[in-house]
Design an enzyme around this catalytic site. Sequence first.
Site, short mmCIF file in Angstrom:
data_model
loop_
_atom_site.label_atom_id
_atom_site.label_comp_id
_atom_site.label_asym_id
_atom_site.label_seq_id
_atom_site.Cartn_x
_atom_site.Cartn_y
_atom_site.Cartn_z
N ASP A 45 64.82 -33.42 38.37
CA ASP A 45 65.13 -34.03 37.13
C ASP A 45 64.75 -33.09 35.94
OD1 ASP A 45 62.50 -34.10 36.92
OD2 ASP A 45 62.35 -36.40 36.60
N SER A 46 64.23 -31.91 36.14
CA SER A 46 64.11 -30.50 35.29
C SER A 46 65.66 -30.49 34.77
CB SER A 46 63.64 -29.60 35.97
OG SER A 46 64.41 -29.15 37.16
N ASP A 84 65.10 -36.02 42.96
CA ASP A 84 64.11 -36.73 42.31
C ASP A 84 65.03 -38.04 41.92
OD1 ASP A 84 61.92 -35.06 41.59
OD2 ASP A 84 62.80 -33.88 40.05
N LYS A 112 62.39 -38.07 45.91
CA LYS A 112 61.17 -37.60 45.17
C LYS A 112 60.56 -38.58 44.20
CE LYS A 112 60.39 -33.55 43.03
NZ LYS A 112 59.55 -33.74 41.85
N GLU A 114 57.23 -39.25 41.48
CA GLU A 114 55.98 -38.70 40.90
C GLU A 114 55.05 -39.84 40.56
OE1 GLU A 114 56.87 -37.09 36.74
OE2 GLU A 114 58.45 -35.71 37.75
N GLU A 181 51.83 -29.92 41.43
CA GLU A 181 52.37 -28.91 40.31
C GLU A 181 51.18 -28.72 39.29
OE1 GLU A 181 55.84 -30.40 38.46
OE2 GLU A 181 55.77 -29.13 36.76
#
Length: 263
Positions: A45-46, A84, A112, A114, A181
């Site tokens: 999602d960057s 993501d 993925k 978070e 990260e």
Amino acid sequence: MKTISISTLSAMKENGEKFAAITAYDYTFSRLIENSSIEVSLVGDSLGNVIQGRDSTIPVTVDEMAYHTTAVKRGNNRSLLVTDMPFMSYSTEVNALDNAAVIMQAGAQMVKLEGGEWLADTVYLLSERGIPVCGHVGLTPQSVHKLGGYKVQGKEDAAADKMIQEALILEEAGADLIVIECVPSSLGAALSRALSIPVIGIGAGADTDGQVLVLHDMLGISQRLPKFTKNFLAGKDSIQEAITAYGNDVRSGTFPASEHCFK
Ligand code: KIV
């Protein structure tokens, strides 16, 4: 051409072989990633930052992630394709199941998410229904406002221990992979030792099982280059050569060097 699965990555961890992951957002770069034999392709999602020019990943939607996943899938049949789940798309269990289905049907082979312990039930539900899950701990960019900025995480012993415990809970719940990260190298190493599943680091030192970088960072074209990245395009004749050099440097243990790591 040997396709990469979660079993390939687990076997690499067991044999002490490092593997490389990189973000991908479109068909053309995805082809270059396949040609470079990179093991994991991450539709991060960057893309909110590097494709859309936003100042965080928070505005990114499920439909946007699905759109980019479809394009990336068309360019690469070899690497394991992880996508993501964006901000708030897994805030409840029903939400998570419905949105993971959209992303898997777009071509992802793993989603993925978070977060730590609070995600255990969600990870279990997804995993039980045949959806492989990658956890993401440490600096979790979707929580940037709660974290008070993009800062190194787990610097204190108590925070480091808590992160390891939370990652173990995710593993126990059924996670197949974990991204960690922006943490001190010692924590990246400890987490990789503690978990049986493969651990992919970004700014987490040289001792994680795999490394991941944002494509635009490792090509040196992002607006701000984090300390943990390296411009692999410098001195190369093509983007293909740069991506291949990144994969080779990860596998040989040359990247990351000490200047890319946090103490
Ligand atoms: O969105 C992303 O690119 C990521 C990586 C930084 C791991 O999650």
